[in-house]
Design an enzyme around this catalytic site. Structure first.
Site, mmCIF file in Angstrom:
data_model
loop_
_atom_site.group_PDB
_atom_site.id
_atom_site.type_symbol
_atom_site.label_atom_id
_atom_site.label_comp_id
_atom_site.label_asym_id
_atom_site.label_seq_id
_atom_site.Cartn_x
_atom_site.Cartn_y
_atom_site.Cartn_z
ATOM 1 N N GLU A 70 0.824 -1.212 0.000
ATOM 2 C CA GLU A 70 0.000 0.000 0.000
ATOM 3 C C GLU A 70 0.854 1.257 0.000
ATOM 4 O O GLU A 70 0.523 2.252 -0.649
ATOM 5 C CB GLU A 70 -0.944 0.008 1.217
ATOM 6 C CG GLU A 70 -2.140 -0.917 1.090
ATOM 7 C CD GLU A 70 -1.807 -2.377 1.369
ATOM 8 O OE1 GLU A 70 -0.675 -2.654 1.817
ATOM 9 O OE2 GLU A 70 -2.671 -3.234 1.125
ATOM 10 N N HIS A 139 -9.403 -6.581 9.603
ATOM 11 C CA HIS A 139 -10.088 -6.396 8.320
ATOM 12 C C HIS A 139 -11.501 -5.844 8.491
ATOM 13 O O HIS A 139 -12.316 -5.965 7.593
ATOM 14 C CB HIS A 139 -10.185 -7.725 7.565
ATOM 15 C CG HIS A 139 -8.879 -8.369 7.270
ATOM 16 N ND1 HIS A 139 -8.171 -9.067 8.211
ATOM 17 C CD2 HIS A 139 -8.136 -8.397 6.138
ATOM 18 C CE1 HIS A 139 -7.049 -9.532 7.682
ATOM 19 N NE2 HIS A 139 -6.992 -9.134 6.428
#
Lengths: 335, 374
Positions: A70, A139
């Site tokens: 990322e 998550h």
């Protein structure tokens, strides 16, 4: 009008804007089925099916699968935005913003300010958020409060398929970095979505339901929880108004204050953790600017101050419920 | 023998599937007369009043204020003194069964369809039994066929009805601007009517739609059997042009609410859904341009640009004008501007939207005007 899912509404917005504006590109993990793999491309259109069909329509130059890094691809997207492209970067789970927060917070958010207003950063970061899918603590968070805190970022949290399409088109056309948060549990919800293009301005709250006894301010997926609560409350003779801010930065303070002044009793519902959150922020705003209109304490219904549990029964207990919202509303309705 | 009558959640408009009881205007035990205002129900558009369909005593309120219930649900029971509580309980119980059995079918929406005309489409919503005559509804500037939410279903009980989205409104394609825009709108509407309407039609039109209807009536006198115009443009120069420009300019809820409030004598009837629905229409790409093109042919700095006086004066069919006495958009015209062959009904306490604000009065007037065609 056509009934479409939240997922379809987003997919339409992406298709439309990529066709209209050649500067729009996408990058992220698994957008097309996996970078470097030899298998079928675009087999399922990303982890949640939102980017399905874009590869075939716009090609691998504009729909880029990235490595699992990322920090690298969010930084690349921020740089691409500075050069005049209009990148849409996808963080598969917003929880992973942790590894690229410098690119978001210290770079993208500050370009306009540090370069004397002469740099534009038309970057959209799409990310899924929220609990309910048994995906574990890393998550499932709702981190909009963190982004809302950072000046220079705009934060969008759609609650309906209609809003998802109009807000995403607005986000792509906006010249500032926009964090666009999609709740995993909303992808299959269905609603009326026009075939044509339309944009919804930021800082424009939606009145999701008219009512006169209690004002429920709800964010993202919590709007549907508030609606369920409002139906329960109606059966008990309590009429609840629901407002969905739609964007937490910028925030439509005028509408929130208008309705607080009119109704005087407020419940704020947010799936985020309660400390230093959008819920506490709105609560402070109302207490500051509408104090004289308040007839009862402002009630917050939020997740507890804990990570999202993995055990299904505990995860369910973590997420604010309609019953909890109805209980909070009832506790202040008669005061 | 006792009589027991049901008060149900009515179906106003084709897409209405549920309503919220906002207020009962009678208490349990009150005597109510046929036609008396009984309760207020909020729909996705505005709040409307249900009138008692029978005289008697309001014996029981089944749906409390604040409750949302599907179309057809039993809201209350009117009965005479002779009916025992046991009979009323049994009636309510039987009603629950009936709703379960037929509820879905009743709420099933009639879907509009798109008729290809020229390069675009005209969206129409047809209800009622196909016959030799149809009642055609044309809405005003910025509206759509749901303007007739409280009217089309009522008229459809006796007639075939067709509500039309004018070009650039609802789901109909826009047309480019220009001084001949009215003529091109008329052409598009006539083409749609050729496709869906029988030979004879009764035209019911609101505001800007009144100008469209007047042109059609004047050009097809053999076809148009009656004309009912509600606050039409074209009968005088005066109008609130700011309404047009402000309506187009308003991109957010708060300013748009301020504009929509000018339409109604009692602005509290406007729901947030109505504001949101109007915003959704205005946000669509191309709509502001289409609305501007139409606003340009409605009015300029000197006032209204269209005149329908001459068109109306030449008509042989019944012509009815309906106005709210508190209309802030198109005021009730001066006597000198009214054609001699037109009848005028002024509804007290209504603004520019009497078809919503005083729906049953307007429905009765439409029905009578249709019947007066000989």
């Amino acid at each position: 009008m056509a009934q479409k899912s939240f997922r379809q509404a987003l997919n339409e917005a992406l298709h439309f804007e990529m066709a209209r504006d050649p500067r729009v590109i996408m990058m992220g993990e698994d957008l097309t089925g996996g970078a470097g793999a030899n298998g079928v491309k675009d087999a399922w259109g990303g982890a949640f099916g939102v980017t399905k069909g874009l590869l075939g329509a716009f090609g691998p130059e504009r729909i880029r699968d990235t490595p699992i890094s990322e920090a690298a691809f969010i930084g690349a997207a921020a740089g691409a935005a500075l050069t005049g492209l209009r990148p849409i970067a996808e963080i598969m789970f917003v929880d992973f913003a942790g590894v690229c927060l410098d690119q978001i917070m210290n770079q993208a958010a500050k370009f306009r300010y540090m370069f004397g207003g002469r740099a534009k950063t038309p970057l959209v970061i799409r990310a899924t958020y929220g609990a309910g899918s048994r995906s574990g603590s890393q998550h499932t968070q709702a981190l909009h409060s963190i982004f809302t805190h950072i000046p220079g970022l705009k934060v969008v949290i759609p609650s309906t398929p209609y809003d998802a399409k109009g807000l995403l088109l607005q986000a792509i056309r906006d010249d500032d970095p926009v964090i666009f948060l999609e709740h995993k549990m909303l992808y299959d919800t269905v609603g009326e979505v026009p075939d044509g293009a339309y944009t919804i301005p930021f800082a424009e709250a939606r009145v999701a339901r008219d009512g006169k006894d209690v004002l429920i301010i709800a964010i993202g997926r919590m709007v549907s929880v508030a609606e369920e609560a409002a139906r329960k409350l109606a059966a008990d003779g309590i009429s609840a108004c629901i407002i969905d801010p739609r964007t937490t930065s910028p925030l439509d303070e005028d509408t929130l204050l208008d309705f607080t002044d009119k109704i005087g009793r407020v419940v704020i519902v947010d799936e985020a953790n309660p400390r230093c959150s959008v819920a506490t922020d709105i609560s402070a705003l109302l207490a500051d600017k509408s104090f004289d209109a308040l007839k009862a304490p402002i009630k917050l219904v939020t997740a507890p101050h804990s990570p999202v549990p993995y055990a299904p029964n505990l995860e369910d207990a973590y997420i604010p419920t309609a019953a909890a919202v109805a209980k909070a509303a009832t506790s202040i309705a008669k005061r | 023998m006792s009589t027991i009558e049901a008060v149900t959640v009515p179906k106003w408009g084709m897409t209405m599937t549920e309503g919220t009881i906002t207020q009962w205007m009678a208490k349990e035990g009150d005597s109510v007369a046929h036609g008396q205002e009984l309760l207020e129900i909020e729909t996705t558009k505005v709040t409307n009043v249900v009138e008692a369909a029978a005289s008697g005593i309001l014996r029981q309120i089944v749906l409390k204020e604040g409750t949302t219930a599907p179309v057809g649900a039993l809201a209350g029971v009117i009965a005479d003194q002779a009916a025992s509580q046991e009979e009323i309980d049994a009636f309510i119980a039987s009603y629950a069964d009936r709703l379960g059995a037929s509820g879905d079918g009743q709420a099933g929406a009639v879907a509009p369809r798109a008729i290809a005309v020229g390069e675009g489409v005209i969206n129409v919503l047809e209800t009622g039994l196909a016959g030799e005559e149809a009642v055609v509804f044309l809405h005003g500037f910025g509206g759509d066929l749901s303007t007739w939410l409280f009217n089309q279903a009522a008229i459809a009980e006796t007639h075939q009805t067709i509500a039309i989205d004018l070009p650039g409104h609802g789901a109909s394609s826009p047309l480019a601007g220009g001084d001949d825009l009215l003529a091109r709108i008329v052409t598009a509407v006539e083409a749609a009517l050729e496709a869906v309407a029988p030979t004879r039609i009764h035209l019911v039109a609101h505001s800007f739609g009144g100008a469209v209807a007047a042109v059609i009536a004047a050009s097809q006198p053999q076809r148009v059997a009656s004309l009912t115009l509600i606050a039409p443009i074209g009968l005088g120069k005066t109008m609130n042009r700011d309404f047009l420009t402000d309506f187009i300019a308003a991109e957010r809820r708060r300013p748009l609410l301020g504009v929509l409030e000018r339409l109604f004598a009692d602005p509290s009837k406007i729901t947030s859904d109505m504001v949101e629905g109007t915003l959704r229409f205005k946000r669509l790409e191309g709509v502001p341009e289409a609305l501007t093109a139409i606003a340009d042919i409605i009015a300029d700095d000197t006032g209204q640009r269209q005149s329908i006086t001459e068109a109306l004066a030449g008509l042989k069919c019944p012509v009815l004008l309906i106005w709210g006495d508190q209309d802030q958009i198109v005021p009730v015209p001066q006597a000198a501007d009214l054609p001699a062959n037109a009848r005028l009904i002024i509804i007290p306490g209504a603004g520019h939207m009497p078809q919503m604000e005083a729906a049953s009065t307007v429905n009765n007037a439409i029905s009578e005007n249709i019947k007066s065609d000989t």
